[in-house]
Scaffold this motif. Structure first.
Motif, PDB file in Angstrom:
ATOM      1  N   MET A  59       0.820  -1.206   0.000  1.00 32.49           N
ATOM      2  CA  MET A  59       0.000   0.000   0.000  1.00 32.49           C
ATOM      3  C   MET A  59       0.850   1.250   0.000  1.00 32.49           C
ATOM      4  O   MET A  59       2.009   1.223   0.403  1.00 32.49           O
ATOM      5  N   GLN A 110      -9.280   2.760  -1.036  1.00 28.29           N
ATOM      6  CA  GLN A 110      -8.722   2.123  -2.227  1.00 28.29           C
ATOM      7  C   GLN A 110      -9.001   3.026  -3.406  1.00 28.29           C
ATOM      8  O   GLN A 110     -10.090   3.610  -3.511  1.00 28.29           O
ATOM      9  N   ASP A 113      -8.533   1.413  -8.935  1.00 28.52           N
ATOM     10  CA  ASP A 113      -7.953   0.151  -9.399  1.00 28.52           C
ATOM     11  C   ASP A 113      -7.692  -0.831  -8.263  1.00 28.52           C
ATOM     12  O   ASP A 113      -7.053  -1.869  -8.463  1.00 28.52           O
ATOM     13  N   ASN A 115      -5.910  -0.225  -5.467  1.00 27.81           N
ATOM     14  CA  ASN A 115      -4.684   0.015  -4.716  1.00 27.81           C
ATOM     15  C   ASN A 115      -5.031   0.640  -3.370  1.00 27.81           C
ATOM     16  O   ASN A 115      -5.789   1.613  -3.303  1.00 27.81           O
ATOM     17  N   THR A 116      -4.485   0.080  -2.315  1.00 27.55           N
ATOM     18  CA  THR A 116      -4.787   0.546  -0.963  1.00 27.55           C
ATOM     19  C   THR A 116      -3.909   1.733  -0.601  1.00 27.55           C
ATOM     20  O   THR A 116      -2.704   1.735  -0.867  1.00 27.55           O
TER      21      THR A 116
END
Length: 123
Positions: A59, A110, A113, A115-116
C-alpha cells in the motif's frame, strides 16, 4: 490537501532478506526493528516500509503532520479532515478514523484500481 510524508508499505515474506535487498540499493534503516517485524528504510527522500506478517498486499502511505524525516510539520491537514473530504467525494472509507477524537488516527481507502492507501497520522 497537505498529506505529509509519502512512503510505500510493502508486505514482505522475510524481513531480513528484504532488508538486505534494500540496503544493497542504498537504503538504510530509519525506523522500526527486526523484533517488531517491521523496518522503515530510507534513501535520500524516499521511504519504504517493510512489514512482515502485518497486512496483506502492498500500500501507499501518507503521514499527515510529518515530513520525510518523521519531523512534525506546522501546517498540515488532520487525518479526519482528509477523511471527511474523501467521503464528501464519494470515496469508501475502510477502517474509518473516529471523527470525534483528536491526535493519532488512521484510515484506509482504495483507489479505482483497488490500490490501498493508508493515511496514518502519528500526532
Amino acid at each position: 490537501m497537505k498529506l505529509g510524508a509519502f512512503s510505500i508499505s510493502l508486505s514482505v515474506k522475510d524481513l531480513a532478506t528484504s532488508r538486505e535487498f534494500y540496503e544493497n540499493l542504498g537504503f538504510t534503516k530509519f525506523g522500526g526493528s527486526m523484533e517488531s517485524k517491521y523496518l522503515i528504510m530510507k534513501n535520500e527522500h524516499t521511504l519504504i516500509g517493510l512489514f512482515q506478517g502485518m497486512f496483506e498486499g502492498n500500500m501507499m502511505t501518507f503521514n499527515p503532520g510529518w515530513d520525510d524525516n518523521a519531523k512534525e510539520i506546522e501546517d498540515y491537514e488532520d487525518v479526519r479532515k482528509i477523511q471527511q473530504h474523501l467521503k464528501s467525494k464519494g470515496a469508501e472509507i475502510i477502517n474509518p478514523a473516529d471523527e470525534t477524537t483528536t491526535g493519532p488516527a488512521s484510515f484506509l481507502v482504495q483507489d479505482p484500481d483497488g490500490n490501498t492507501i493508508l493515511f496514518d497520522q502519528h500526532l
